[in-house]
Design an enzyme around this catalytic site. Structure first.
Site, PDB file in Angstrom:
ATOM      1  N   PHE A   1       0.840  -1.197   0.000  1.00 44.69           N
ATOM      2  CA  PHE A   1       0.000   0.000   0.000  1.00 44.69           C
ATOM      3  C   PHE A   1       0.873   1.244   0.000  1.00 44.69           C
ATOM      4  CE2 PHE A   1       0.842  -0.957   4.432  1.00 44.69           C
ATOM      5  CZ  PHE A   1       1.064   0.278   5.012  1.00 44.69           C
ATOM      6  N   CYS A   2       0.278   2.365  -0.426  1.00 40.75           N
ATOM      7  CA  CYS A   2       0.947   3.668  -0.419  1.00 40.75           C
ATOM      8  C   CYS A   2      -0.136   4.738  -0.298  1.00 40.75           C
ATOM      9  CB  CYS A   2       1.798   3.859  -1.672  1.00 40.75           C
ATOM     10  SG  CYS A   2       0.869   3.720  -3.221  1.00 40.75           S
ATOM     11  N   THR A   3       0.230   5.987  -0.427  1.00 34.18           N
ATOM     12  CA  THR A   3      -0.707   7.081  -0.142  1.00 34.18           C
ATOM     13  C   THR A   3      -1.925   7.064  -1.058  1.00 34.18           C
ATOM     14  OG1 THR A   3       1.152   8.438   0.570  1.00 34.18           O
ATOM     15  CG2 THR A   3      -0.932   9.573   0.161  1.00 34.18           C
TER      16      THR A   3
ATOM     17  N   GLY B   1      -1.879   5.138  -4.240  1.00 33.31           N
ATOM     18  CA  GLY B   1      -1.877   3.974  -5.115  1.00 33.31           C
ATOM     19  C   GLY B   1      -0.813   3.953  -6.177  1.00 33.31           C
TER      20      GLY B   1
ATOM     21  N   ILE C   1      -4.114   4.628   0.724  1.00 36.41           N
ATOM     22  CA  ILE C   1      -4.534   4.965   2.085  1.00 36.41           C
ATOM     23  C   ILE C   1      -5.649   6.002   2.059  1.00 36.41           C
ATOM     24  CG2 ILE C   1      -3.753   5.883   4.310  1.00 36.41           C
ATOM     25  CD1 ILE C   1      -0.871   5.062   3.340  1.00 36.41           C
TER      26      ILE C   1
END
Length: 302
Positions: free
Chosen positions: A174-176, A178, A203
């Site tokens: 996951f990341c901020t 995508g 996120i």
């Protein structure tokens, strides 16, 4: 209220330089601020403005060849979170430094926010946060692995050094918003990893859609604008930005002896020389003078 749109799209852009002037002019005419990066692999950015202005710029980008399926995520800000508009060409819209990585060919399996909790709670799943260390420091998913990378470029090296830890594990990343996972999942697939998943919308989408009482997220999510962080429901967080190192700090950190506005914080005091700090003090003085005149000092903006 200001509308903030975080967007990215991977597609072939034969001549990025050709579309930048008109895109910049159109966004400027709409009064939009923020940052848009254009590369041969697509567009990435975060922009802020009125509801009508954001709608207009989104329509404009979707009208460009290959961008009709552009996806974006929205949140709100009480004040304009950017000092100016920047539209510029880059080699990559998110820098990984791996020429063989191509998200337009294949990416991991998307997992919606409503499905994410079940996936990352499974015993055979390793959850990896692909963001930088200063972002992870203020919030992440429970049980997630922090690679402690300074930049996204460091991720491939970290994986090569740690891949044996994940033998017989499914990988959830996951990341901020995508975008980093589009590349990191493609990279892992190129390394022969088959069961790779990533959080669709990142996120930000999770915090928007998953109720806090059901959430497996702890802390705040760092964002690259003057809000600094957001929390559940995409409410603005309490963090502020150290103007010397651009890392997030909590309000209580302003009472620490290492903190001097625009000059240093406890994170970066050992990293800069006294000459650096004198330069930062002069910059801070200019920012204060601009503010007193009711102007926006450009070095303050993102």
């Amino acid at each position: 209220m200001i509308t903030v749109a975080a967007l990215y799209h991977f597609t072939r852009v034969p001549d990025p330089e050709a579309i930048i002037p008109d895109l910049r002019e159109f966004a400027t005419d709409q009064g939009v601020r923020g940052s848009l990066l254009v590369a041969k692999e697509g567009i990435n950015g975060t922009i802020a403005g009125s509801r009508a202005a954001i709608d207009a710029v989104i329509r404009y980008i979707k009208g460009l060849p290959g961008f009709d399926t552009l996806d974006w995520k929205e949140s709100a800000a009480s004040e304009m979170p950017f000092g100016r508009l920047k539209v510029r060409q880059k080699r990559e819209i998110v820098t990984m430094g791996q020429p063989d990585v191509d998200p337009t060919c294949a990416v991991g399996q998307y997992v919606t926010p409503s499905e994410w909790n079940d996936l990352i709670s499974a015993p055979d799943v390793a959850v990896i946060d692909t963001r930088n260390d200063y972002e992870v420091s203020i919030g992440t998913f429970r049980g997630a692995i922090d690679p402690q990378t300074d930049t996204f470029r460091d991720f491939p090296e970290w994986w090569q050094e740690n891949k044996d830890r994940f033998h017989n594990k499914r990988i959830a990343m996951f990341c901020t918003g995508g975008i980093r996972c589009e590349k990191s999942t493609n990279y892992l697939m190129g390394q022969g990893i088959e069961d790779v998943y990533h959080l669709k919308g990142g996120i930000l989408k999770y915090l928007e859609e998953v109720p806090e009482e059901e959430s497996l997220w702890d802390g705040a999510c760092f964002v690259f604008d003057e809000r600094v962080s957001v929390t559940h429901g995409l409410a603005e967080g309490e963090h502020i930005l150290c103007r010397a190192c651009r890392r997030p700090i909590e309000p209580a950190d302003m009472d620490r002896p290492e903190y001097e506005m625009g000059v240093s914080c406890h994170n970066c005091l050992p990293e800069h020389s006294e000459a650096d700090r004198e330069r930062f003090r002069e910059r801070q003085k200019q920012i204060a003078l601009s503010a007193a005149r009711g102007e926006s000092h450009l070095s303050r903006g993102q």
